[in-house]
Enzyme design. Structure first.
Site, PDB file in Angstrom:
ATOM      1  N   HIS A  52       0.858  -1.183   0.000  1.00 39.21           N
ATOM      2  CA  HIS A  52       0.000   0.000   0.000  1.00 39.21           C
ATOM      3  C   HIS A  52       0.897   1.237   0.000  1.00 39.21           C
ATOM      4  CE1 HIS A  52      -3.963  -1.926   1.677  1.00 39.21           C
ATOM      5  NE2 HIS A  52      -3.387  -2.679   0.761  1.00 39.21           N
ATOM      6  N   GLU A  54       1.115   3.898   1.818  1.00 40.11           N
ATOM      7  CA  GLU A  54       1.694   4.330   3.090  1.00 40.11           C
ATOM      8  C   GLU A  54       2.829   3.402   3.521  1.00 40.11           C
ATOM      9  OE1 GLU A  54      -1.496   3.717   2.413  1.00 40.11           O
ATOM     10  OE2 GLU A  54      -2.857   5.038   3.478  1.00 40.11           O
ATOM     11  N   CYS A  82      -5.875   2.444   5.682  1.00 39.99           N
ATOM     12  CA  CYS A  82      -6.535   1.220   6.146  1.00 39.99           C
ATOM     13  C   CYS A  82      -5.894   0.822   7.481  1.00 39.99           C
ATOM     14  CB  CYS A  82      -6.408   0.105   5.097  1.00 39.99           C
ATOM     15  SG  CYS A  82      -4.843  -0.815   5.160  1.00 39.99           S
ATOM     16  N   CYS A  85      -2.131   0.091   7.340  1.00 37.97           N
ATOM     17  CA  CYS A  85      -1.272   1.268   7.165  1.00 37.97           C
ATOM     18  C   CYS A  85      -1.295   2.168   8.394  1.00 37.97           C
ATOM     19  CB  CYS A  85      -1.698   2.022   5.912  1.00 37.97           C
ATOM     20  SG  CYS A  85      -1.424   1.049   4.418  1.00 37.97           S
TER      21      CYS A  85
END
Lengths: 155, 155
Positions: A52, A54, A82, A85
């Site tokens: 992801h 991040e 999310c 993250c």
């Protein structure tokens, strides 16, 4: 300043989508007004479900700074993190998080971030992935070995 | 079978501690009775706050299988996954999770996994890392671009 950095995170998200590298998400790590690292979602390009935006940005920032803590750093991200993250931001100890689109916007195009927050708040036996606590006699041995080591590095 | 794989995860945790690579945690990804990938905590060795045992194992399994989903795979982990690792298991879509030590055992030696579950369940404004929703006019553009692309790869 916040707006400029956040706009850059959005631009990274758009560029990642244009290249087909993954979901529409971008992120920056900023320290003292300087961009330390950039990231965008690369789940598809890297066949890595943890890639992801991040996480990519946090890993790159830590690699660059050669430390596993991001004290004094700000995480800018195009969408609300999310739980994976957000937890990574806590483990990294970032000072502040700024995001543009709320999780509902990601949910509206089919991403499960919001469901995942609900899932994590459920008791273990109610979660959709069956999870079993299987105690073994020696399971605490590594925990004790770590705790008993005066040279251990806490994180 | 579960006990053998779980014991291997515990052994990986112990070996990682002996080498001083990070916290006392180990994990395996198993598919069809075969170990696909192993991981142990390497936060200190890699200066990477996301290098928890489960994340390391999930990334390695996906790299090996060349896919970003771990359907049909089981995650064995020496300790109850933190919210970052549990979320990663959801993103990867593992079939089942088996762990040995509960989160309370990690909390007893100073790890914040349990606190992190509590933190994630809090409303944003009550969390310890200040988090700001800053809407920008174009923030939904990458989300729309992704959603409008008929060739998008969902994950």
């Amino acid at each position: 300043m916040d707006r400029d950095f956040l706009q850059r995170a959005i631009d990274l998200a758009s560029a990642g989508v244009a290249r087909g590298e993954g979901g529409p998400f971008g992120a920056l790590i900023v320290c003292g007004g300087q961009v330390i690292a950039e990231g965008w979602n690369r789940v598809v390009a890297c066949t890595d479900p943890t890639a992801h935006a991040e996480i990519v940005a946090i890993r790159a920032a830590c690699a660059r700074l050669e430390r596993f803590k991001l004290d004094g750093c700000i995480l800018y991200t195009s969408s609300e993190p999310c739980p994976m993250c957000l937890s990574a931001a806590y483990w990294a100890g970032v000072q502040r998080i700024v995001f543009a689109s709320p999780r509902a916007a990601a949910a509206a195009i089919g991403f499960c971030d919001d469901d995942l927050y609900c899932e994590l708040a459920l008791p273990q036996e109610a979660r959709s992935i069956p999870t079993q606590h299987l105690p073994l006699p020696g399971s605490d041995a590594p925990l004790r070995a770590w705790s008993d080591n005066p040279d251990r590095v806490k994180y």
